[in-house]
Enzyme design. Sequence first.
Site, PDB file in Angstrom:
ATOM      1  CB  CYS A  28     -15.814   0.221   4.351  1.00 34.70           C
ATOM      2  SG  CYS A  28     -16.538   1.817   3.928  1.00 34.70           S
ATOM      3  CG  ASN A  65     -21.517   4.206   3.906  1.00 39.15           C
ATOM      4  OD1 ASN A  65     -22.602   4.756   4.050  1.00 39.15           O
ATOM      5  ND2 ASN A  65     -21.256   3.487   2.840  1.00 39.15           N
ATOM      6  CB  CYS A  88     -13.149   5.620   1.260  1.00 34.69           C
ATOM      7  SG  CYS A  88     -12.599   7.211   1.923  1.00 34.69           S
ATOM      8  NE  ARG A  89     -12.041   0.675   3.241  1.00 37.67           N
ATOM      9  CZ  ARG A  89     -11.714   0.112   4.377  1.00 37.67           C
ATOM     10  NH1 ARG A  89     -10.910  -0.948   4.354  1.00 37.67           N
ATOM     11  NH2 ARG A  89     -12.167   0.563   5.529  1.00 37.67           N
ATOM     12  CB  SER A  90     -18.846   0.469   1.693  1.00 35.70           C
ATOM     13  OG  SER A  90     -19.139   1.625   2.436  1.00 35.70           O
ATOM     14  CG  ASP A 125      -9.722   3.030   5.214  1.00 34.57           C
ATOM     15  OD1 ASP A 125      -9.992   3.786   4.252  1.00 34.57           O
ATOM     16  OD2 ASP A 125     -10.341   3.034   6.287  1.00 34.57           O
TER      17      ASP A 125
HETATM   18  P1  4NP Z   1     -13.804   3.912   4.539  1.00 41.06           P
HETATM   19  O1  4NP Z   1     -12.626   4.933   4.957  1.00 41.06           O
HETATM   20  O2  4NP Z   1     -13.994   2.974   5.705  1.00 41.06           O
HETATM   21  O3  4NP Z   1     -13.273   3.201   3.322  1.00 41.06           O
HETATM   22  O4  4NP Z   1     -15.026   4.772   4.257  1.00 41.06           O
HETATM   23  C1  4NP Z   1     -12.687   5.724   6.115  1.00 41.06           C
HETATM   24  C2  4NP Z   1     -13.307   6.949   6.070  1.00 41.06           C
HETATM   25  C3  4NP Z   1     -13.368   7.740   7.210  1.00 41.06           C
HETATM   26  C4  4NP Z   1     -12.807   7.300   8.384  1.00 41.06           C
HETATM   27  C5  4NP Z   1     -12.197   6.057   8.435  1.00 41.06           C
HETATM   28  C6  4NP Z   1     -12.152   5.282   7.294  1.00 41.06           C
HETATM   29  N1  4NP Z   1     -12.843   8.124   9.564  1.00 41.06           N
HETATM   30  O5  4NP Z   1     -12.367   7.691  10.617  1.00 41.06           O
HETATM   31  O6  4NP Z   1     -13.374   9.224   9.513  1.00 41.06           O
END
Ligand code: 4NP
Length: 152
Positions: free
Chosen positions: A13, A16, A18-20, A127
């Site tokens: 994702c 890295n 949240c989702r993954s 997300d």
């Molecule tokens: P993820 O969510 O892609 O599901 O891990 C996010 C976590 C952090 C950020 C963006 C998306 N960020 O920009 O910090």
Amino acid sequence: MYFCRMEKILFVCLGNICRSPMAEFIMKKMVNDRGLEAEFEIASAATSDEVIGYDIYPPAKDALRKHGIPFTGRGARQVTDSDYQYYDHIFVMDWQNLRDMKSRFSDADGKIQMLMSLAGKEREIPDPWYTGDFESTYKDICEALECFLDGR
Ligand code: 4NP
């Protein structure tokens, strides 16, 4: 003689955190529950370098705990050049992840897929960093992974 080849799976994702990692630990639990832990190597990584080294985002941990999914402390890591060769399947969460990964690796072996496509759905896993809806993230991931494991 029965020969078991390890299937290597990487969830990807944007951050890295949240989702993954949720998908990584949900899949590890599903695989353990089915007695298949010797057949899979499962990991996760980010397309971006925004939050490298950060642990799983606390609301994502809360969602995992709520559903009895064990997880370990970890640091977010960015996808590396060797990941494409190493992993058999690379499951991404949204169209931007897919574009980023395909532009980086070209995907001659057809390893990169949207995670929800495993459930026959051509859509993203939104997300939860932005939506705040970690329960929907959990449900989407479970739906896709149950289809994957049931279809083996
Ligand atoms: P993820 O969510 O892609 O599901 O891990 C996010 C976590 C952090 C950020 C963006 C998306 N960020 O920009 O910090």
